[in-house]
Design an enzyme around this catalytic site. Structure first.
Site, short mmCIF file in Angstrom:
data_model
loop_
_atom_site.label_atom_id
_atom_site.label_comp_id
_atom_site.label_asym_id
_atom_site.label_seq_id
_atom_site.Cartn_x
_atom_site.Cartn_y
_atom_site.Cartn_z
N TYR A 61 0.85 -1.20 0.00
CA TYR A 61 0.00 0.00 0.00
C TYR A 61 0.88 1.24 0.00
O TYR A 61 1.86 1.29 0.75
CB TYR A 61 -0.89 0.04 1.25
N GLU A 63 -0.50 4.88 -0.52
CA GLU A 63 -1.27 6.10 -0.81
C GLU A 63 -0.38 7.32 -0.69
O GLU A 63 0.38 7.44 0.27
CB GLU A 63 -2.44 6.26 0.16
N ASP A 206 -5.38 12.98 -25.73
CA ASP A 206 -5.43 11.59 -25.27
C ASP A 206 -4.67 10.79 -26.33
O ASP A 206 -5.21 10.46 -27.38
CB ASP A 206 -6.89 11.14 -25.16
N THR A 232 -3.11 5.56 -22.18
CA THR A 232 -3.00 4.22 -21.61
C THR A 232 -1.54 3.82 -21.75
O THR A 232 -0.77 4.47 -22.46
CB THR A 232 -3.88 3.21 -22.37
N LYS A 235 -1.06 -0.01 -25.09
CA LYS A 235 -1.37 -0.13 -26.52
C LYS A 235 -0.04 -0.15 -27.29
O LYS A 235 0.75 -1.06 -27.09
CB LYS A 235 -2.31 1.00 -26.95
N ARG A 241 -1.15 -3.00 -18.53
CA ARG A 241 -2.47 -2.35 -18.65
C ARG A 241 -2.58 -1.24 -17.61
O ARG A 241 -2.46 -1.50 -16.41
CB ARG A 241 -3.56 -3.42 -18.44
N1 DSN Z 1 -10.81 -0.02 -25.99
C1 DSN Z 1 -9.85 0.90 -26.54
C2 DSN Z 1 -9.70 0.73 -28.01
O1 DSN Z 1 -9.88 -0.39 -28.47
O2 DSN Z 1 -9.34 1.65 -28.71
C3 DSN Z 1 -10.17 2.29 -26.19
O3 DSN Z 1 -10.39 2.38 -24.84
#
Ligand code: DSN
Length: 420
Positions: A61, A63, A206, A232, A235, A241
């Site tokens: 933990y 925080e 984003d 994110t 990707k 993730r």
């Molecule tokens: N689910 C993602 C995508 O496939 O682009 C976006 O959050």
């Protein structure tokens, strides 16, 4: 009589504790090994990232932030989180970062909550033209709490910046969001920044989809033109993730309070450690070669699909992904996704701009090359994949043809293992 020493239950391996889950992990490994992953938002994390995610950091933990925690015993996780922050700032040339968001959606939420009040205007890309749920969809908090002004593409299927300018002047948004989930072309970040400045808005990008390409210099970097950039981490950047936020020191100082204690509790220390590993990996020359190949593969796949008779939205791609208009083949996105899956090709149905079909049916599929490129596939394999897709969609009611193509797809997959 001597008895065999007992293994403490805590030390038993997964296959002894929970053979069901162990078997399902193995099943998923086989699925990934045997299928061509063309979902543009998916990738294959490295062994180093996965080992880090399974480390003892899951137990801690913490925080707060490095040097300012609410619990003891945080000296090691402090070093890890600071390393992740320093590495990501270096990678993108950002002044400051927050690496705690659990996802891209929670990163976007933290920015909106920091800089907008309910009822303020949020301007972002129309979901039907490639935007994301958290960019103001009516079924998402972003469309429910804020007044949404959407911009989109014109008949050329490229973003219409004059129209964006007009809408911004008319609606005076607090934040203009750039970035998308299904727009394959480059965003003109300097132009959006100048529109934002003119109307007194903040520019937030984003960059979730493009973040790996940006890290490698294969897509324009939004950081110099934004107060805040969210992403994110799983990707095209190929990490664990999760989510992250980059920005000016002033913006991140405010956002830090929103992330914790505003929205989240304890950070996922094991995931933050995985992010640090991924940022290190993304700074290496091998990653530049990888990202360059991702783009080359996407370009080759798009060209090969056009040669097979498909229409690619906007005529091509500047990134890792493309939208394929299936109408020349007389199939919907829903059917295409299903039959391609029967041939071990994983895709997602996706609306195309001005789609006559509903979002549950669609006229398109979205394809991306990050995962197949991680497996080592290059231009020759992209041409083969385009041919597989065309063969499947021309024969989608012919089970024996689909089975034959599936065998060829599986053979290709086995030549390029997910284990490298
Ligand atoms: N689910 C993602 C995508 O496939 O682009 C976006 O959050």
């Amino acid at each position: 009589m001597a008895t065999a020493p007992m293994t403490h239950p805590h030390r038993k391996p997964l296959n002894q504790v929970d053979p069901t889950i162990a078997e399902l992990i193995s099943e998923e490994e086989h699925r990934q090994e045997d299928n061509l992953e063309l979902i543009a938002s998916e990738n294959i994390a490295s062994l180093a990232v996965r080992q880090t995610m399974a480390s003892v950091f899951t137990d801690k933990y913490a925080e707060g932030y490095p040097g300012k925690r609410y619990y003891g015993g945080c000296d090691v996780v402090d070093k890890v989180e600071q390393l992740a922050i320093d590495r990501v700032c270096e990678l993108y040339g950002a002044e400051a970062a927050n690496v705690q968001p659990h996802s891209g959606a929670s990163a976007n939420m933290a920015v909106y909550f920091t800089f907008m009040k309910p009822g303020d205007t949020l301007m972002a890309m129309n979901l039907a033209h490639g935007g994301h749920l958290t960019h103001g969809s009516p079924v998402n908090f972003s469309g429910q709490l804020y007044n949404v002004a959407a911009y989109g593409v014109d008949d050329s299927e490229f973003i219409n910046y004059d129209e964006m300018h007009r809408i911004a002047m008319e609606t005076k948004p607090k934040i203009i969001v750039s970035g998308a989930t299904a727009y394959s072309r480059e965003f003109d970040f300097p132009r959006i920044k100048s529109i934002a400045d003119e109307v007194g808005a903040m520019h937030m990008c984003d960059m979730s989809h493009y973040s790996g390409l940006i890290a490698a210099g294969e897509y324009p970097n939004p950081v110099p033109y934004c107060e805040v950039v969210t992403s994110t981490t799983h990707k095209s950047i190929r990490g664990p993730r999760g989510g992250m936020i980059l920005g000016t020191a002033d913006a991140i100082k405010k956002i830090n309070k929103t992330v914790f204690p505003g929205l989240q509790g304890g950070p996922l220390c094991h995931v933050i450690a995985g992010k640090a590993v991924a940022f290190l990996e993304a700074s290496q020359p091998e990653f530049k070669t990888y990202a360059h190949q991702v783009k080359l593969n996407a370009h080759t796949l798009a060209e090969a699909l056009i040669a097979e008779g498909f229409r690619i939205v906007s005529g091509g791609t500047d990134s890792h992904m493309m939208l394929v208009d299936l109408r020349p083949f007389g199939v919907t996105g829903k059917i295409a996704q299903e039959v391609l899956e029967h041939a071990n090709i994983t895709t997602n149905k996706n609306s195309i701009p001005n789609d006559p079909e509903s979002p549950f049916v669609t006229s398109g599929i979205r394809l991306g090359t990050p995962a197949v490129t991680t497996r080592g596939m290059k231009e020759a394999e992209m041409k083969q994949i385009a041919s597989f897709i065309a063969q499947v969609l021309k024969n989608y009611e012919n089970e024996s043809e689909i089975a034959r193509i599936k065998a060829e797809v599986t053979e290709l997959c086995h030549r390029y293992s997910i284990h490298g």
